[in-house]
Design a protein around this motif. Structure first.
Motif, PDB file in Angstrom:
ATOM      1  N   LYS A 139       0.817  -1.207   0.000  1.00 31.32           N
ATOM      2  CA  LYS A 139       0.000   0.000   0.000  1.00 31.32           C
ATOM      3  C   LYS A 139       0.856   1.264   0.000  1.00 31.32           C
ATOM      4  O   LYS A 139       0.403   2.334  -0.399  1.00 31.32           O
ATOM      5  N   ARG A 140       2.101   1.129   0.452  1.00 30.75           N
ATOM      6  CA  ARG A 140       2.958   2.307   0.593  1.00 30.75           C
ATOM      7  C   ARG A 140       4.078   2.391  -0.437  1.00 30.75           C
ATOM      8  O   ARG A 140       4.645   3.460  -0.639  1.00 30.75           O
ATOM      9  N   THR A 141       4.432   1.298  -1.065  1.00 32.68           N
ATOM     10  CA  THR A 141       5.614   1.265  -1.923  1.00 32.68           C
ATOM     11  C   THR A 141       5.239   0.834  -3.333  1.00 32.68           C
ATOM     12  O   THR A 141       4.514  -0.139  -3.521  1.00 32.68           O
ATOM     13  N   SER A 142       5.760   1.577  -4.326  1.00 32.06           N
ATOM     14  CA  SER A 142       5.466   1.249  -5.718  1.00 32.06           C
ATOM     15  C   SER A 142       6.689   1.463  -6.599  1.00 32.06           C
ATOM     16  O   SER A 142       7.569   2.277  -6.298  1.00 32.06           O
ATOM     17  N   LEU A 143       6.739   0.708  -7.692  1.00 37.49           N
ATOM     18  CA  LEU A 143       7.692   0.902  -8.780  1.00 37.49           C
ATOM     19  C   LEU A 143       6.921   1.428  -9.981  1.00 37.49           C
ATOM     20  O   LEU A 143       5.759   1.064 -10.189  1.00 37.49           O
ATOM     21  N   TYR A 144       7.554   2.296 -10.785  1.00 39.97           N
ATOM     22  CA  TYR A 144       6.819   2.853 -11.915  1.00 39.97           C
ATOM     23  C   TYR A 144       7.753   3.144 -13.084  1.00 39.97           C
ATOM     24  O   TYR A 144       8.970   3.286 -12.931  1.00 39.97           O
ATOM     25  N   VAL A 145       7.145   3.221 -14.270  1.00 39.64           N
ATOM     26  CA  VAL A 145       7.851   3.594 -15.489  1.00 39.64           C
ATOM     27  C   VAL A 145       6.995   4.607 -16.234  1.00 39.64           C
ATOM     28  O   VAL A 145       5.765   4.491 -16.270  1.00 39.64           O
ATOM     29  N   ALA A 156       6.933   9.788 -22.404  1.00 47.43           N
ATOM     30  CA  ALA A 156       6.140  10.844 -23.017  1.00 47.43           C
ATOM     31  C   ALA A 156       6.821  11.380 -24.269  1.00 47.43           C
ATOM     32  O   ALA A 156       8.059  11.403 -24.367  1.00 47.43           O
ATOM     33  N   ARG A 157       6.008  11.814 -25.203  1.00 48.62           N
ATOM     34  CA  ARG A 157       6.461  12.529 -26.387  1.00 48.62           C
ATOM     35  C   ARG A 157       5.980  13.972 -26.263  1.00 48.62           C
ATOM     36  O   ARG A 157       4.779  14.224 -26.106  1.00 48.62           O
ATOM     37  N   LYS A 158       6.922  14.917 -26.319  1.00 48.24           N
ATOM     38  CA  LYS A 158       6.597  16.327 -26.157  1.00 48.24           C
ATOM     39  C   LYS A 158       7.001  17.077 -27.419  1.00 48.24           C
ATOM     40  O   LYS A 158       8.183  17.086 -27.796  1.00 48.24           O
ATOM     41  N   ASN A 159       6.022  17.700 -28.058  1.00 45.02           N
ATOM     42  CA  ASN A 159       6.239  18.444 -29.286  1.00 45.02           C
ATOM     43  C   ASN A 159       6.147  19.935 -28.997  1.00 45.02           C
ATOM     44  O   ASN A 159       5.112  20.420 -28.530  1.00 45.02           O
ATOM     45  N   TYR A 160       7.231  20.656 -29.276  1.00 44.12           N
ATOM     46  CA  TYR A 160       7.289  22.098 -29.065  1.00 44.12           C
ATOM     47  C   TYR A 160       7.241  22.816 -30.414  1.00 44.12           C
ATOM     48  O   TYR A 160       7.115  22.188 -31.465  1.00 44.12           O
ATOM     49  N   VAL A 161       7.374  24.130 -30.389  1.00 47.64           N
ATOM     50  CA  VAL A 161       7.309  24.910 -31.625  1.00 47.64           C
ATOM     51  C   VAL A 161       8.478  24.579 -32.534  1.00 47.64           C
ATOM     52  O   VAL A 161       8.311  24.394 -33.752  1.00 47.64           O
ATOM     53  N   THR A 162       9.681  24.471 -31.989  1.00 49.41           N
ATOM     54  CA  THR A 162      10.874  24.293 -32.811  1.00 49.41           C
ATOM     55  C   THR A 162      11.565  22.947 -32.637  1.00 49.41           C
ATOM     56  O   THR A 162      12.562  22.673 -33.305  1.00 49.41           O
ATOM     57  N   LYS A 163      11.071  22.092 -31.743  1.00 54.25           N
ATOM     58  CA  LYS A 163      11.713  20.799 -31.549  1.00 54.25           C
ATOM     59  C   LYS A 163      10.718  19.802 -30.982  1.00 54.25           C
ATOM     60  O   LYS A 163       9.668  20.175 -30.445  1.00 54.25           O
ATOM     61  N   ASN A 164      11.076  18.520 -31.080  1.00 54.79           N
ATOM     62  CA  ASN A 164      10.315  17.440 -30.473  1.00 54.79           C
ATOM     63  C   ASN A 164      11.245  16.671 -29.551  1.00 54.79           C
ATOM     64  O   ASN A 164      12.453  16.590 -29.782  1.00 54.79           O
ATOM     65  N   SER A 165      10.682  16.098 -28.488  1.00 57.75           N
ATOM     66  CA  SER A 165      11.517  15.400 -27.518  1.00 57.75           C
ATOM     67  C   SER A 165      10.785  14.195 -26.950  1.00 57.75           C
ATOM     68  O   SER A 165       9.575  14.243 -26.719  1.00 57.75           O
ATOM     69  N   THR A 166      11.533  13.115 -26.744  1.00 60.91           N
ATOM     70  CA  THR A 166      11.004  11.932 -26.064  1.00 60.91           C
ATOM     71  C   THR A 166      11.657  11.851 -24.690  1.00 60.91           C
ATOM     72  O   THR A 166      12.887  11.854 -24.576  1.00 60.91           O
ATOM     73  N   VAL A 167      10.832  11.803 -23.645  1.00 59.83           N
ATOM     74  CA  VAL A 167      11.329  11.737 -22.275  1.00 59.83           C
ATOM     75  C   VAL A 167      10.832  10.440 -21.645  1.00 59.83           C
ATOM     76  O   VAL A 167       9.738   9.960 -21.955  1.00 59.83           O
ATOM     77  N   TYR A 168      11.635   9.869 -20.740  1.00 60.16           N
ATOM     78  CA  TYR A 168      11.230   8.618 -20.099  1.00 60.16           C
ATOM     79  C   TYR A 168      12.031   8.434 -18.829  1.00 60.16           C
ATOM     80  O   TYR A 168      13.079   9.071 -18.619  1.00 60.16           O
ATOM     81  N   GLY A 169      11.504   7.557 -17.976  1.00 57.85           N
ATOM     82  CA  GLY A 169      12.196   7.300 -16.718  1.00 57.85           C
ATOM     83  C   GLY A 169      11.557   6.163 -15.950  1.00 57.85           C
ATOM     84  O   GLY A 169      10.448   5.728 -16.237  1.00 57.85           O
ATOM     85  N   VAL A 170      12.298   5.669 -14.959  1.00 57.79           N
ATOM     86  CA  VAL A 170      11.806   4.647 -14.036  1.00 57.79           C
ATOM     87  C   VAL A 170      12.098   5.126 -12.629  1.00 57.79           C
ATOM     88  O   VAL A 170      13.071   5.849 -12.388  1.00 57.79           O
ATOM     89  N   GLY A 171      11.253   4.741 -11.685  1.00 50.97           N
ATOM     90  CA  GLY A 171      11.454   5.208 -10.326  1.00 50.97           C
ATOM     91  C   GLY A 171      10.762   4.347  -9.297  1.00 50.97           C
ATOM     92  O   GLY A 171      10.072   3.376  -9.616  1.00 50.97           O
ATOM     93  N   MET A 172      10.956   4.730  -8.050  1.00 54.86           N
ATOM     94  CA  MET A 172      10.376   4.050  -6.893  1.00 54.86           C
ATOM     95  C   MET A 172       9.856   5.098  -5.933  1.00 54.86           C
ATOM     96  O   MET A 172      10.493   6.151  -5.750  1.00 54.86           O
TER      97      MET A 172
END
Length: 332
Positions: free
Chosen positions: A303-309, A312-328
């Motif tokens: 109930k208190r502890t989780s793992l996650y991934v 996201a794809r982020k499209n801006y005016v002059t560039k596009n970027s893919t961001v990602y991560g894993v955490g606890m």
């Protein structure tokens, strides 16, 4: 989720010979992960937010209680304050009363809108990688332009007065305002360089009408900050079995600039796992400046502890970027 460190400590009420029950609770949220940001840089640190909080309640009798909350936010990768320009108790520092009338608090806290809008984002407005709300909501609206040693705070106000009504048939009202003792109207630009209505000083206020009952939730909020910027927010959410769908619309105005944001999202629970997905875009003065498509999964070890991934794809005016991560994350 909470660890009570002082249970039912009695304090004598002067002159009455009676005792009131008082308790202090320590709680917190610890998050750390590895993630790639929109600049292509790898980071170790909180993908969500880490904090430690102390809250207290004292029973004053006749349905009345005194309350306090102190919340410190910090970086788990270094142990340092979340930001050098933010106060130590950045999260909240309030004292108040609650009873049949609802609750009233004084100090620093989330305003009426930010204190309620989180429920209309699949990540609870709490994830810097995948949450569309994190990037897009309230784009032109610092709640308090000068709350952080002269810098803006997107969510909290200093010198504040906060009221939360009782819930009646699912409906509740939330209000916030602030004294104008530290208001400045010139010589400062927010971190995002959003324009301010310079030369004027107005009384800030926020109001949110909420409905939460059964599988449905809805919210309508409107705010104005101390330099005259405004924000209007509408959120809707509904659940059917293990599936929850939500959407939000936001319009923030700063000077002559208007930002319009639309987001939508889903949550689906499968046993100890939760899948999340979201989309959103913000259009500023007729130009789409960012679009976000996010996805993520949480696996709850307890109930208190989780793992996650997150991804996201982020499209801006002059560039596009893919961001990602894993955490606890661990709550206590």
């Amino acid at each position: 989720m909470y660890r009570r460190i002082a249970l039912a400590a009695p304090f004598l009420i002067a002159g009455s010979g009676a005792f009131a029950q008082s308790s202090v609770t320590m709680s917190g949220y610890l998050d750390a992960g590895v993630y790639r940001d929109s600049a292509g840089t790898w980071n170790v640190g909180p993908i969500q937010r880490s904090n430690i909080a102390f809250s207290g309640v004292e029973d004053l009798g006749n349905g009345l209680a005194a309350t306090f909350m102190l919340s410190h936010r910090f970086e788990t990768d270094t142990g340092e304050n979340e930001s050098s320009n933010k106060p130590y108790f950045h999260g909240e520092s309030t004292v108040g009363l609650k009873g049949g009338f609802g609750s009233i608090r004084l100090g620093r806290a989330l305003d009426a809108m930010y204190g309620q809008d989180w429920q209309f984002d699949p990540w609870g407005y709490f994830d810097r990688v995948a949450s569309p709300a994190w990037d897009l909501w309230h784009y032109n609206y610092p709640s308090d332009p000068f709350a952080n040693r002269g810098g803006p705070d997107y969510g909290r106000i200093n010198n504040g007065v906060f009221y939360d009504s009782p819930t009646y048939e699912g409906f509740s009202i939330h209000l916030s305002t602030a004294a104008r003792e530290n208001t400045r109207t010139s010589g400062f630009a927010p971190a995002e360089a959003m324009p301010l209505n310079s030369g004027t000083s107005t009384q800030p206020y926020g109001v949110s009408l909420n409905y939460n009952k059964g599988p449905f939730a809805a919210m309508v909020a409107h705010e104005r900050n101390s330099v005259g910027n405004t924000d209007t927010f509408i959120g809707l959410k509904g659940s059917l079995g293990n599936l929850t769908a939500m959407a939000a619309w936001d319009r923030s105005v700063a000077g002559t600039s208007t930002a319009r944001t639309v987001t939508a999202g889903l949550q689906y629970t499968i046993g100890p796992a939760m899948l999340r997905g979201g989309w959103g875009k913000v259009v500023v003065d007729g130009t789409r400046v960012e679009q976000v498509i996010g996805a993520g999964a949480n696996y709850f070890l307890s109930k208190r502890t989780s793992l996650y991934v997150d991804l996201a794809r982020k499209n801006y005016v002059t560039k596009n970027s893919t961001v990602y991560g894993v955490g606890m994350a661990h709550s206590f």
